[in-house]
Design an enzyme around this catalytic site. Structure first.
Site, PDB file in Angstrom:
ATOM      1  N   HIS A 184       0.844  -1.197   0.000  1.00  0.00           N
ATOM      2  CA  HIS A 184       0.000   0.000   0.000  1.00  0.00           C
ATOM      3  C   HIS A 184       0.877   1.244   0.000  1.00  0.00           C
ATOM      4  CE1 HIS A 184      -3.312  -2.690   1.865  1.00  0.00           C
ATOM      5  NE2 HIS A 184      -3.445  -2.611   0.550  1.00  0.00           N
ATOM      6  N   GLU A 198       1.902   3.670   3.049  1.00  0.00           N
ATOM      7  CA  GLU A 198       2.457   3.075   4.262  1.00  0.00           C
ATOM      8  C   GLU A 198       3.983   3.082   4.188  1.00  0.00           C
ATOM      9  OE1 GLU A 198       0.380  -0.675   4.536  1.00  0.00           O
ATOM     10  OE2 GLU A 198      -1.573   0.322   4.439  1.00  0.00           O
ATOM     11  N   HIS A 240       2.996  -3.747   6.846  1.00  0.00           N
ATOM     12  CA  HIS A 240       2.004  -2.721   6.534  1.00  0.00           C
ATOM     13  C   HIS A 240       1.999  -1.715   7.680  1.00  0.00           C
ATOM     14  CE1 HIS A 240      -0.285  -4.565   3.071  1.00  0.00           C
ATOM     15  NE2 HIS A 240       0.428  -5.604   3.482  1.00  0.00           N
ATOM     16  N   GLU A 260       1.353  -5.086  11.072  1.00  0.00           N
ATOM     17  CA  GLU A 260       0.936  -3.686  10.989  1.00  0.00           C
ATOM     18  C   GLU A 260       1.779  -2.890  11.981  1.00  0.00           C
ATOM     19  OE1 GLU A 260      -1.263  -2.352   8.965  1.00  0.00           O
ATOM     20  OE2 GLU A 260      -2.506  -4.026   8.251  1.00  0.00           O
TER      21      GLU A 260
END
Length: 375
Positions: free
Chosen positions: A134, A137, A261, A337
């Site tokens: 993404h 990020e 991420h 994450e």
């Protein structure tokens, strides 16, 4: 005008879970038991209020960008060009153990780079670290790059030397270079790649474009609407970025995969496409156990808490990376994450002074992961 809002519900007729299933064009940032944080234009936000949800405006997106997307923040992170330069420098500094590989080309014909690190002694033991599916990020580029940097620069130290003798570590820090560059020069919160869609919109979400259970959901977090942030694409592996990863994994047959991420400080394991658990008990318990080990190691550095959970407990996704690597090949696979915990600390725009501590707390977890598979 786009707004960042907090959405709540006290009415059983309008549960928050419905917002993870209704096609409203929402960009969901945070999911908590009692609220959601999301970004959207004013019209769909007004519709949420009309539907009976509590909607609290946090701030206009422009104000959020003004506070966090500073010139200093941009300068603190890699571009596609500087990442290539630094990865090339690493490969050239230790050619006997490091090799820069172009694993594919993006929609806009940018190279997608991976660094292969290891002595090439014929071992089949390999692990893969990836970042930046993404675009927005950016911290998800820096953590895997710093891992590669440490592995190369300390290749003769214990225990790294033993790992590089036992197998190979592959690091691909920027899977989506087009989107990342668009963030730097255009829309800082851009998420997707830069595919031009037939309806005039742009972008496919690379982390919804992998083949395992691709397209089996049609919800805001795995959308079939091309203009949505999580557009799954016209077919599985329609995008050159995901095909590059597909071909690398098929060729190298890794024993373990981590994809980075941001944000929320989570360690996620399959499945994302269903609430059901991985049916193989040994696999499931092995992934949960390793995730908990990594969590504890992370917390031991700066006291920062990461939460271990099945991916679908965050929200449902179909066609994501780790469902595919585990579902297709049985590879133990994790999505990490990274920092921060919330939008209040920058959200997707992590201040650059957080890069080093984020790497420091993820370092022992990455090392434990490598140790688990390269013996």
């Amino acid at each position: 005008m786009e707004l960042i809002v907090k959405v709540t519900s006290t009415d059983q007729q309008t549960p928050l879970s419905d917002l993870l299933r209704l096609p409203l064009g929402l960009d969901i940032w945070e999911v908590a038991p009692d609220h959601l944080i999301l970004r959207a234009p004013e019209a769909p936000i007004e519709r949420l209020a009309q539907m009976g949800y509590g909607v609290e405006q946090i701030q206009p997106v422009a104000e959020h960008l003004g506070a966090f997307a500073t010139a200093e923040a941009i300068a603190g992170y890699h571009s596609a060009e500087t990442l290539e330069q630094d990865m090339r420098r690493l490969a050239e500094s230790r050619p006997e153990i490091a090799e820069l590989r172009e694993i594919g080309r993006s929609v806009e014909n940018r190279p997608i780079w991976a660094l292969r690190i290891g002595e090439r002694k014929g071992s089949l033991d390999r692990v893969l670290f990836m970042g930046c599916h993404h675009a927005r990020e950016w911290i998800a580029v820096e953590v895997p790059f710093r891992l590669a940097e440490e592995l190369v620069e300390r290749a003769d130290d214990t225990p790294i030397a033993a790992w590089l003798s036992a197998g190979e570590i592959w690091v691909a820090p920027m899977v989506n270079p087009d989107g990342h560059e668009h963030c730097r020069t255009g829309e800082r919160l851009w998420r997707k790649n830069r595919r031009r869609n037939p309806d005039g919109s742009i972008g496919v979400d690379p982390n919804r474009n992998y083949g395992y259970m691709w397209g089996t959901l049609n919800v805001p977090t795995s959308s079939h609407v091309p203009s949505d942030e999580t557009y799954v694409g016209p077919r599985a592996f329609s995008e050159p970025e995901t095909r590059a990863v597909r071909d690398l994994v098929a060729r190298e047959m890794f024993q373990g995969v981590i994809t980075y991420h941001s944000y929320s400080q989570l360690i996620l394991y399959p499945w994302g496409y269903t609430d059901r658990q991985v049916p193989d008990r040994q696999d499931r318990e092995g992934m949960i156990g390793l995730a908990r080990e990594m969590r504890d190691l992370m917390r031991g550095i700066h006291g920062v808490a990461y939460t271990v959970q099945q991916s679908s407990a965050l929200y449902p996704t179909a066609g994501d990376t780790t469902d595919w690597t585990y579902g297709e090949y049985g590879i133990p696979s994790f999505t990490i994450e990274l920092r921060p915990k919330s939008h209040l600390e920058g959200g997707f725009i992590l201040p650059p002074d957080q890069i080093q501590p984020t790497w420091e707390e993820n370092r022992p977890a990455a090392f434990r992961f490598i140790e688990r598979f390269l013996r």
